[in-house]
Each structure stands twice: as structure tokens, then as C-alpha cells.
Design an enzyme around this catalytic site. Structure first.
Site, PDB file in Angstrom:
ATOM      1  N   THR A   1       0.847  -1.205   0.000  1.00  0.00           N
ATOM      2  CA  THR A   1       0.000   0.000   0.000  1.00  0.00           C
ATOM      3  C   THR A   1       0.875   1.244   0.000  1.00  0.00           C
ATOM      4  O   THR A   1       1.804   1.346   0.799  1.00  0.00           O
ATOM      5  CB  THR A   1      -0.913   0.006   1.238  1.00  0.00           C
ATOM      6  OG1 THR A   1      -1.698  -1.179   1.230  1.00  0.00           O
ATOM      7  CG2 THR A   1      -1.820   1.230   1.236  1.00  0.00           C
ATOM      8  N   GLY A  53      -0.999  -1.484   6.198  1.00  0.00           N
ATOM      9  CA  GLY A  53      -0.933  -2.617   7.117  1.00  0.00           C
ATOM     10  C   GLY A  53      -2.157  -3.499   6.982  1.00  0.00           C
ATOM     11  O   GLY A  53      -2.787  -3.521   5.924  1.00  0.00           O
TER      12      GLY A  53
END
Lengths: 136, 185
Positions: A1, A53
């Protein structure tokens, strides 16, 4: 990400996040989408946050908004609020990852509770700083 | 008070120095710096924070090093489905998309939702349909393919076919940091 947060010369702040999610996802699961308020959040009065995460934990902790609320109502600094959420609240429920954040004064905090996080920042008239590992 | 500034991330996880070659380390640092430079340039020239974060994110979406855009991980069906979100601190306007497969830079689709629609969040076929009307750069879904990510999917699929004992699970986790995250897939 991947993600970015910024403060411009007019004092406005913004956050952006982009991801492919998790390998092998199915059932229309959207647990890694940077949901507004959780993985991505910005408010000139407090801070801009982008997260990376285990997305479902970030949703459950409403990470971005929680950091902003700790600043707004709890009087915490950006660094204090980020540590409270990433290093305590997320850890308590088993969530791994980190955030980058910036406030209206251009302060930057990048707490993470994983082994490492690809990250970097650059302030006006300063050189860029890029880091990967925990001890940097 | 700092006149302007930005920060970026390219993912977090079990990233350890001993698991990276010097070349990989240098490659990641160079790309992160390129992303920072792209955003910094916008801010230095008096541009908006919103434009700076998009500029920085696009550099990372275009790089196969990161799990976004080109280099995104694969779904169980072997597709790349991407998500993005953006928020403007001055008015708390926001836009998000989920499950895009054909927009080269998903962050631009999130921004289009924020600026050109009355909505905040679009997903799947509808999000793509909207994005395709927004004059955003389109690519064939194969653009997002990288061999490394596909191998990750194959590895996980393989482990699901067999009953694993604890040691082989641990072995997989050591070999591949993403394997640890299999339950989230």
C-alpha cells in the site's frame, strides 16, 4: 500500500492512499480499502493521515479519525496521538502496520509497529529523507 | 512552522535488512525519493497539497516495487483489483474507489469521485463505469501483472491444497513476508 500526506504553502493539508489489497482476497472482501476515516483522513484543524498494514484492524480502530480526535479533544500532539493509536490501540487487537501523518504546522510523524516500513519525508528547503527499517 | 512538507509510505511489513540485497535496497530508496521529489516540486511551486499527494502516489503506483497500480497483488481469481482514497483537509471532501481493474492510476479515480460526483465511495463495476467516463488513463488489465506477485498467489494457492504442519507454515512465512497475511486474503 502506498500513500502520501502533504501541507502546502496555504496551510492546507491532504492525504492519499492506493493499494492492491491482500494476496488471495475473495468474497468481495474490501478489508484493505483505504476507507475514509480509517486508512485515509485529512482535516486542516488536526492532521492528514495515510495508513498501511492489516486493513481490517485499521478499520476497527478507525485509525485516521482516532488520531485526529486525540488531537482535537485530547490535546495530544501529532506524534503522541499517532503513537497512542499505532503502538498501543492497534497492537492491543493484533493489528500490524503503520501510518504517515502531517499536521497544520508541517510536523510529521510516521509511527509503525511492524518490522519495517518504506517511508520518507521532505520539508521545505531540506533534503529528502528515505527510510526502510525499524532502526533508521 | 514549516512552510510546506510531505511524507510518503510504500508499505509496511516484515521488511528486514538481512532479507534485502543491496540492489533491492537501493532500488526502493531511489523510487521513494522520486515520489518525494514529485510531490515536493508541486508544493515548491505553490501547488496544492491535494496535487502533491496525487503526484507522489502516482510515482509509486507506476512502479512494480509496491503493492498499488502496476505490481498490485492478485485476488484468489487471479485478478488485480485496486483500491484508492483521497481526502482534502480544507473542506473534508473525500473520494474512494474499490475493485478497479482498468484505470492506470487508481488515485486519480478516487479524486474524480471526490471532485466530479456527489458521492464519497464507489466500488466494483459501478466504480469502474464511473471512472471510465472521467477521461482517466485506461490500460488493459494485463498492465498490472508482475511475475513476482503472481508467484506469491501460486504459492498461497498451493499451500491451501495441502494440509500443512507447523514447520512448513513457518518456512513459508520466512520465505515470503506476505504469506503471514494469508488469512486476510
Amino acid at each position: 500500500t502506498v500513500g502520501a500526506v502533504a501541507k502546502d504553502k496555504n496551510g492546507n493539508i491532504a492525504a492519499a492512499t492506493s493499494t492492491g489489497g491482500m494476496t488471495n482476497k475473495r468474497f468481495g472482501r474490501v478489508g484493505d480499502v483505504p476507507i475514509i476515516g480509517a486508512g485515509t483522513y485529512a482535516d486542516n484543524a488536526t492532521c492528514a493521515v495515510s495508513a498501511t498494514g492489516h486493513g481490517e484492524y485499521f478499520i476497527r480502530t478507525v485509525v485516521g479519525h482516532e488520531i485526529a480526535s486525540l488531537m482535537r479533544y485530547g490535546g495530544k500532539t501529532l506524534a503522541e496521538a499517532g503513537d497512542e493509536v499505532v503502538m498501543k490501540q492497534l497492537v492491543e487487537i493484533g493489528g500490524s502496520g503503520g501510518i504517515i501523518s502531517i499536521d497544520k504546522n508541517g510536523n510529521i510523524a510516521m509511527p509503525f509497529n511492524s518490522e519495517g516500513m518504506y517511508r520518507g519525508y521532505r520539508k521545505a528547503n531540506e533534503a529528502a529523507k528515505v527510510m526502510i527499517y525499524k532502526d533508521e | 512552522q514549516v512552510d510546506f512538507a510531505l511524507a510518503i509510505h510504500g508499505g509496511a511489513g516484515t521488511i528486514k535488512k538481512e532479507n534485502m540485497t543491496a540492489e533491492q535496497d537501493a532500488e526502493y530508496r531511489a523510487k521513494l525519493e522520486e515520489a518525494l521529489d514529485a510531490g515536493y516540486k508541486v508544493l515548491e511551486n505553490g501547488g496544492e497539497a491535494l496535487d502533491a499527494v496525487v503526484a507522489a502516489v502516482k510515482v509509486m503506483e507506476d512502479s512494480p516495487l509496491f503493492n498499488a497500480g502496476k505490481g498490485a497483488v492478485f485476488t484468489n481469481e487471479g485478478k488485480n483489483e485496486m483500491d484508492a482514497a483521497i481526502m482534502n483537509g480544507s473542506d473534508r471532501n473525500a473520494g474512494a474507489v474499490a475493485g478497479l481493474t482498468r484505470i492506470k492510476n487508481p488515485i486519480t479515480a478516487a479524486r474524480a469521485v471526490m471532485e466530479n460526483s456527489p458521492h464519497v465511495f464507489m466500488s466494483g463495476a459501478g466504480a469502474e463505469q464511473f471512472a471510465l467516463t472521467q477521461d482517466l488513463e485506461q490500460v488493459d488489465p494485463s498492465y498490472f501483472y508482475t511475475d513476482f506477485r503472481f508467484q506469491q498467489l501460486e504459492q498461497i494457492r498451493e499451500t491451501e491444497k495441502t494440509e500443512l504442519d507447523h514447520s512448513s507454515l513457518l518456512e513459508m512465512e520466512l520465505k515470503d513476508p506476505f504469506f503471514k497475511d494469508r488469512k486476510f486474503g
